[in-house]
Design an enzyme around this catalytic site. Sequence first.
Site, PDB file in Angstrom:
ATOM      1  N   GLY A  49      21.074  19.756 -15.788  1.00  0.00           N
ATOM      2  CA  GLY A  49      19.792  20.405 -16.053  1.00  0.00           C
ATOM      3  C   GLY A  49      18.692  19.754 -15.235  1.00  0.00           C
ATOM      4  CD  GLN A  54      13.958  16.348 -14.597  1.00  0.00           C
ATOM      5  OE1 GLN A  54      14.479  17.393 -14.961  1.00  0.00           O
ATOM      6  NE2 GLN A  54      14.618  15.200 -14.575  1.00  0.00           N
ATOM      7  CB  CYS A  98      16.816  11.918 -17.848  1.00  0.00           C
ATOM      8  SG  CYS A  98      15.464  12.873 -17.144  1.00  0.00           S
ATOM      9  CG  LEU A  99      19.406  14.665 -12.757  1.00  0.00           C
ATOM     10  CD1 LEU A  99      19.347  15.990 -12.002  1.00  0.00           C
ATOM     11  CD2 LEU A  99      20.576  13.821 -12.255  1.00  0.00           C
ATOM     12  CG  HIS A 140      16.997  16.433 -21.687  1.00  0.00           C
ATOM     13  ND1 HIS A 140      17.422  15.128 -21.867  1.00  0.00           N
ATOM     14  CD2 HIS A 140      16.429  16.467 -20.452  1.00  0.00           C
ATOM     15  CE1 HIS A 140      17.103  14.418 -20.786  1.00  0.00           C
ATOM     16  NE2 HIS A 140      16.518  15.214 -19.911  1.00  0.00           N
ATOM     17  CD  GLU A 141      16.722  19.600 -18.232  1.00  0.00           C
ATOM     18  OE1 GLU A 141      15.665  19.358 -17.623  1.00  0.00           O
ATOM     19  OE2 GLU A 141      17.691  18.816 -18.234  1.00  0.00           O
ATOM     20  CG  HIS A 144      12.134  17.055 -18.410  1.00  0.00           C
ATOM     21  ND1 HIS A 144      11.677  15.815 -18.041  1.00  0.00           N
ATOM     22  CD2 HIS A 144      13.487  16.952 -18.412  1.00  0.00           C
ATOM     23  CE1 HIS A 144      12.701  14.993 -17.837  1.00  0.00           C
ATOM     24  NE2 HIS A 144      13.823  15.664 -18.065  1.00  0.00           N
TER      25      HIS A 144
HETATM   26 NI    NI Z   1      15.800  14.973 -17.954  1.00  0.00          NI
END
Ligand code: NI
Length: 176
Positions: A49, A54, A98-99, A140-141, A144
């Site tokens: 995701g 991000q 998380c990226l 989660h996304e 963000h």
């Molecule tokens: Ni994340």
Amino acid sequence: MIGMTKRTILIHPDPRLKKVTDPIAEVNDDIRRLADDMLETMYDAPGIGLAAPQVGVMSRMLVMDCVKEEDVPPRPMVLVNPEITWSSDELNTYEEGCLSIPDQYADVERPAEVEVKWTTLDGETAQEKFDGLWATCVQHEIDHLNGKLFIDYLKPLKRQMITRKMQKLKRERARV
Ligand code: NI
């Protein structure tokens, strides 16, 4: 698809990861290009995701693909202006990562199932119920898009420890 470009993923701490994003007024070619780029960036990372902030774009859009099975075809999803319309009382715990917070993982408890409404890249309204990893990922996304990270669910000490590690990582990367 033409001209898919990998974008740079912001690393926590970054003020852009703490901001509430703006709704997307119209799905146009810029938005479709951004969606392609975000999918490319997510698959390349690799991740399941990715949310627009991000990659430094302060708009309400996310991409995800939580297919894990090797014999199941990928399912790239793009959600514009996603909204959770229902959450289950039942909760589920997943070890999240998380990226924007590389190599850090922690258990987070969230509703096990959610129903989400969003706009598609064709400008149409879609609605779907997600469970399992998909439910965790979409929550989660969407977090963000509201300037919230999974580490915000952790105890302050653990959160600070991870943040310090990320500051160190960013210093090391800046030196290269
Ligand atoms: Ni994340």
